[in-house]
Design a protein around this motif. Structure first.
Motif, PDB file in Angstrom:
ATOM      1  N   PRO A 197       0.830  -1.211   0.000  1.00  0.00           N
ATOM      2  CA  PRO A 197       0.000   0.000   0.000  1.00  0.00           C
ATOM      3  C   PRO A 197       0.865   1.262   0.000  1.00  0.00           C
ATOM      4  O   PRO A 197       1.790   1.380   0.799  1.00  0.00           O
ATOM      5  CB  PRO A 197      -0.800  -0.116   1.304  1.00  0.00           C
ATOM      6  CG  PRO A 197       0.051  -0.958   2.194  1.00  0.00           C
ATOM      7  CD  PRO A 197       0.762  -1.941   1.289  1.00  0.00           C
ATOM      8  N   VAL A 198       0.559   2.188  -0.910  1.00  0.00           N
ATOM      9  CA  VAL A 198       1.383   3.397  -1.036  1.00  0.00           C
ATOM     10  C   VAL A 198       0.568   4.682  -0.999  1.00  0.00           C
ATOM     11  O   VAL A 198       1.130   5.761  -0.816  1.00  0.00           O
ATOM     12  CB  VAL A 198       2.217   3.368  -2.330  1.00  0.00           C
ATOM     13  CG1 VAL A 198       3.288   2.295  -2.260  1.00  0.00           C
ATOM     14  CG2 VAL A 198       1.332   3.169  -3.557  1.00  0.00           C
ATOM     15  N   ALA A 199      -0.759   4.591  -1.169  1.00  0.00           N
ATOM     16  CA  ALA A 199      -1.556   5.821  -1.222  1.00  0.00           C
ATOM     17  C   ALA A 199      -3.029   5.491  -1.037  1.00  0.00           C
ATOM     18  O   ALA A 199      -3.441   4.328  -1.084  1.00  0.00           O
ATOM     19  CB  ALA A 199      -1.337   6.549  -2.555  1.00  0.00           C
ATOM     20  N   THR A 200      -3.816   6.570  -0.843  1.00  0.00           N
ATOM     21  CA  THR A 200      -5.262   6.446  -0.677  1.00  0.00           C
ATOM     22  C   THR A 200      -5.946   7.478  -1.561  1.00  0.00           C
ATOM     23  O   THR A 200      -5.493   8.622  -1.656  1.00  0.00           O
ATOM     24  CB  THR A 200      -5.670   6.683   0.789  1.00  0.00           C
ATOM     25  OG1 THR A 200      -4.920   5.792   1.632  1.00  0.00           O
ATOM     26  CG2 THR A 200      -7.147   6.435   0.992  1.00  0.00           C
ATOM     27  N   MET A 201      -7.032   7.063  -2.210  1.00  0.00           N
ATOM     28  CA  MET A 201      -7.802   7.991  -3.035  1.00  0.00           C
ATOM     29  C   MET A 201      -8.652   8.906  -2.157  1.00  0.00           C
ATOM     30  O   MET A 201      -8.972   8.567  -1.017  1.00  0.00           O
ATOM     31  CB  MET A 201      -8.708   7.221  -4.000  1.00  0.00           C
ATOM     32  CG  MET A 201      -7.977   6.290  -4.946  1.00  0.00           C
ATOM     33  SD  MET A 201      -6.781   7.129  -6.007  1.00  0.00           S
ATOM     34  CE  MET A 201      -7.874   8.113  -7.049  1.00  0.00           C
ATOM     35  N   GLY A 202      -9.021  10.057  -2.705  1.00  0.00           N
ATOM     36  CA  GLY A 202      -9.885  10.983  -1.989  1.00  0.00           C
ATOM     37  C   GLY A 202     -11.344  10.731  -2.310  1.00  0.00           C
ATOM     38  O   GLY A 202     -11.737   9.639  -2.730  1.00  0.00           O
ATOM     39  N   SER A 203     -12.170  11.761  -2.148  1.00  0.00           N
ATOM     40  CA  SER A 203     -13.604  11.627  -2.403  1.00  0.00           C
ATOM     41  C   SER A 203     -14.010  12.183  -3.759  1.00  0.00           C
ATOM     42  O   SER A 203     -15.150  12.018  -4.178  1.00  0.00           O
ATOM     43  CB  SER A 203     -14.406  12.346  -1.307  1.00  0.00           C
ATOM     44  OG  SER A 203     -14.044  13.720  -1.258  1.00  0.00           O
ATOM     45  N   GLN A 204     -13.091  12.838  -4.459  1.00  0.00           N
ATOM     46  CA  GLN A 204     -13.388  13.386  -5.773  1.00  0.00           C
ATOM     47  C   GLN A 204     -12.120  13.382  -6.626  1.00  0.00           C
ATOM     48  O   GLN A 204     -11.023  13.149  -6.124  1.00  0.00           O
ATOM     49  CB  GLN A 204     -13.934  14.804  -5.665  1.00  0.00           C
ATOM     50  CG  GLN A 204     -12.984  15.774  -4.974  1.00  0.00           C
ATOM     51  CD  GLN A 204     -13.608  17.124  -4.733  1.00  0.00           C
ATOM     52  OE1 GLN A 204     -14.771  17.353  -5.059  1.00  0.00           O
ATOM     53  NE2 GLN A 204     -12.854  18.044  -4.173  1.00  0.00           N
TER      54      GLN A 204
END
Length: 443
Positions: free
Chosen positions: A393-400
């Protein structure tokens, strides 16, 4: 056909009661307003106290679980191999849960639509339904005439039977249609309830695994920070270079020359060389070693083996029109809000941070002159110079969408942009993606 009036009356009474009960159960008929709630009594206060106690017990249980998790992470944190394996396994579970949630939501949507369709059909036939129920109730209340009293009674019975014989088929058809719709509505509601229960269970699991993953990432990054005491200064310098860079290729070159940790990563990528192959094929067994510090497979030899870094729907393909008169240099995937992003390959992080219209940008040096660019995330959880494994795991998406400015049309969903480069020039990533789930390589 002459019907027995007594038998028809009983059938009508039963049909009327059954249909009325079904209508009440499905909420089609108007409901009687509930009486005003009485003033709270001692029983109500006792119930509220019990609910508060149950809430406190849940909070304590959550706190205890959090502490156990911290202790467990601290114990395995001393072992890099175990920590890497836990990160990869937890990220894989999260992505599997995300896929299950998307599937459940996909099944619920048509069920919701069908429920609304049936309800609308029932509402539009409210008057007819009322007529059917009224007719059935009247027939049920009417006493059947005696057939063996007088000729006049017999004639009346014959008239009644003839009338019933003419009207029953139509009324029966209406009643059967209504009963069928009500039965389907009840089944649809049951299916929706079951799907929502499954969805809730998956979301609970996702919350638990996300908490675990966050603790694992914190432990990993803490060790990385301990190794890089001048991390803050390098981040500041990287941000300055990003402002000065005129293009992605310029940014890569500046980072691998001017930033100490990125330069070390680039040098390591060049020095490690090509991993050995078995009979001319990549050695997949090396992918099972979570303690590795260099790629297990040469990037050029990994065609058809790499997993997509996120769950979602591909909305742009390499080489397609970009909407601005040019061609796409990478692919774009619409994702769920908060989706987990993992690495598609082994590599060294040579840039991690915001860059122009790409939002948060992550650049990996995969060795052999190959770079992998991933953009559009909300938050990156790795540092420059770090070596990351496939599936980590390297990142997380946002809500838009964070990359709307590089898409011809804005997206209502978060969008992840992926680009492969060889010696500075964009290349088609299509041949590298695994065609089937079983063909993906994992760390």
């Amino acid at each position: 056909m002459i019907l027995n009036p007594r038998k028809s009356s009983g059938v009508f009474r039963l049909c009327g009661l059954a249909l009325a009960a079904c209508l009440g159960a499905t909420g089609v008929r108007a409901q009687t307003p509930a009486p005003p709630s009485p003033a709270p009594d001692q029983a109500a206060l006792d119930q509220r106290n019990q609910e508060l106690e149950a809430l406190r017990a849940k909070q304590k249980e959550a706190a205890d679980a959090q502490q156990r998790l911290k202790d467990e992470i601290a114990a395995i944190g001393q072992d890099r191999t175990k920590l890497n394996q836990q990160l990869i396994d937890t990220a894989a579970r999260i992505r599997a849960i995300e896929a299950n949630i998307s599937d459940s939501e996909g099944r619920i949507r048509p069920l919701d639509a069908r429920e609304a369709e049936i309800r609308l059909s029932l509402e539009t036939r409210r008057d007819r339904i009322g007529e059917v129920l009224a007719a059935l109730q009247r027939a049920g209340r009417r006493a059947p005439p005696a057939l063996l009293v007088t000729p006049e009674d017999s004639l009346q019975s014959l008239h009644t039977a003839m009338l019933l014989g003419a009207t029953v088929p139509e009324m029966r058809a209406r009643a059967l249609k209504l009963a069928g719709d009500l039965g389907e509505l009840i089944q649809v509601r049951k299916n929706i309830s079951e799907e929502r229960d499954r969805l809730k269970a998956e979301r609970d699991k996702l919350t638990t695994d996300n908490t675990r993953l966050a603790a694992l990432i914190d432990e990993r990054q803490k060790k990385q920070s301990d190794a890089e005491r001048d991390m803050a200064a390098e981040k500041s310098r990287a941000a300055e270079l990003a402002r000065q860079a005129g293009s992605l290729q310029d940014l890569i070159a500046k980072m691998e020359q001017d930033i100490k940790s990125a330069a070390r990563a680039a040098a390591a990528a060049e020095l490690k060389g090509t991993p050995p192959s078995v009979n001319g094929k990549p050695n997949l067994r090396g992918m099972q070693d979570p303690a590795r510090l260099s790629p297990a497979i040469a990037f050029a030899a990994a065609k058809g083996l790499l997993p997509l870094p996120v769950n979602g729907t591909k909305i742009r393909n390499y080489g397609g029109p970009d909407g601005n008169g040019g061609q796409e240099r990478g692919i774009s995937i619409a994702t769920r809000p908060g989706a987990q992003v993992t690495t598609p390959c082994d590599g060294w992080v040579v840039y991690a941070g915001p860059f122009r219209s790409y939002g948060q940008l992550l650049i990996l040096n995969a060795g052999g002159g190959y770079h992998v660019l991933i953009a559009g995330m909300d938050r990156i959880s790795v540092n420059i110079g770090q070596f990351v494994l496939t599936g980590e795991p390297v990142a997380t998406m946002g809500s838009q969408s964070q990359v709307a400015s590089i898409l011809a049309a804005p997206s209502s969903q978060p969008v992840l942009y992926i680009e492969f480069r060889k010696d500075g020039a964009p290349i088609d990533p299509g041949p590298w993606w695994a065609a089937k789930e079983g063909e993906k390589v994992r760390g």
